[in-house]
Write a protein that holds these residues in place. Structure first.
Motif, PDB file in Angstrom:
ATOM      1  N   TRP A  85      -2.297 -15.502 -16.428  1.00  0.00           N
ATOM      2  CA  TRP A  85      -2.772 -14.254 -15.028  1.00  0.00           C
ATOM      3  C   TRP A  85      -2.673 -14.779 -14.593  1.00  0.00           C
ATOM      4  O   TRP A  85      -2.412 -14.071 -13.222  1.00  0.00           O
ATOM      5  N   ASP A 132       0.821 -15.321 -13.045  1.00  0.00           N
ATOM      6  CA  ASP A 132       2.032 -15.368 -13.295  1.00  0.00           C
ATOM      7  C   ASP A 132       2.311 -13.402 -12.937  1.00  0.00           C
ATOM      8  O   ASP A 132       2.321 -12.623 -12.815  1.00  0.00           O
ATOM      9  N   ALA A 133       0.802 -13.150 -13.471  1.00  0.00           N
ATOM     10  CA  ALA A 133       0.169 -11.168 -13.845  1.00  0.00           C
ATOM     11  C   ALA A 133      -0.166 -10.768 -11.868  1.00  0.00           C
ATOM     12  O   ALA A 133      -0.656 -10.142 -11.522  1.00  0.00           O
ATOM     13  N   LEU A 157      -4.642  -5.470 -18.887  1.00  0.00           N
ATOM     14  CA  LEU A 157      -4.030  -6.925 -17.733  1.00  0.00           C
ATOM     15  C   LEU A 157      -3.653  -6.472 -16.492  1.00  0.00           C
ATOM     16  O   LEU A 157      -3.931  -6.524 -15.268  1.00  0.00           O
ATOM     17  N   PRO A 158      -2.668  -5.173 -16.851  1.00  0.00           N
ATOM     18  CA  PRO A 158      -1.998  -4.451 -15.848  1.00  0.00           C
ATOM     19  C   PRO A 158      -2.806  -3.539 -14.843  1.00  0.00           C
ATOM     20  O   PRO A 158      -2.758  -3.565 -13.552  1.00  0.00           O
TER      21      PRO A 158
END
Length: 238
Positions: free
Chosen positions: A146, A148-149, A186-187
């Protein structure tokens, strides 16, 4: 060999389904289509039944996904209609569970969004990554993914470099966790978190949930279309 009166070319099936002729051949090899006869020259002989099977598979794929659609078509062609219907039932059950989870998550997100980091009923003070993972019931590796995103931005302890999560970080982590529980991509989560950081408001949260609800409604309608197609094809093929 005598050719069927309703013989169709691969291009005919391809045009009907909006795919390439190679995809038609692939579907024939996968068992998506019923067995095909061949000409003395080795060419497949497609008929109206194959066209209907292909359109049924495409409808099933849109509503249930390609993997499940392949299993359903294989079951139908094996004469196991109960197996095919059981797969449809399982997909509807999964959709119902996702819709129920979405409703529960909406309530939870609203409650979390209304709380400030200071009033949040959670551990007080800065937390290490392991403590946050235990509190949420996730792996520490999940928290790193999370981060890293761009969904989490914990500060670093000096001089160890260990991550330290503030109450605000913990609230954001809970938001991400709740959204992921209802399979929110996630994106698509960063705008939700950015809105929370910028204004502390819940507008982006409501938009995210509304979008997810619309996706479930679209899937539900696609599944109804798929079921109707399957019923029509099963009657034709029997």
């Amino acid at each position: 060999m005598d050719e069927p009166r309703d013989r169709l070319r691969p291009i005919d099936l391809a045009r009907a389904a909006g795919i390439s002729t190679q995809q038609v051949r692939n579907h024939a090899d996968e068992g998506v289509l019923p067995p095909t006869a061949r000409t003395p020259a080795g060419y497949r002989v497609f008929t109206e039944r194959h066209r209907r099977a292909l359109l049924t598979f495409r409808a099933l794929s849109a509503g249930l996904g390609g993997a499940t659609a392949r299993q359903i078509m294989a079951a139908v062609h094996a004469g196991d209609l109960p197996r095919a219907l059981a797969l449809i039932d399982a997909a509807h059950h999964t959709l119902h569970e996702e819709r129920t989870a979405l409703h529960a998550t909406g309530q939870a997100l609203a409650a979390v969004a209304e709380q400030s980091p200071q009033t949040h009923a959670a551990p007080t003070g800065d937390l290490r990554i392991g403590e946050v993972a235990d509190h949420l019931g996730v792996r520490t590796s999940t928290l790193r993914v999370w981060e890293d995103a761009g969904l989490l931005d914990p500060k670093r302890e000096h001089p160890t470099g260990y991550r330290l999560y503030t109450p605000a970080d913990l609230r954001e982590a809970r938001m991400v966790h709740l959204l992921r529980q209802v399979r929110y991509p996630l994106p698509d989560i960063p705008p939700v978190i950015h809105e929370l950081r910028a204004s502390g408001g819940s507008q982006a949260l409501h938009a995210a949930l509304a979008q997810r609800g619309a996706e479930l409604t679209q899937r539900s309608r696609a599944m109804l279309t798929a079921a109707a197609r399957l019923e029509e094809y099963a009657g034709y093929a029997s």
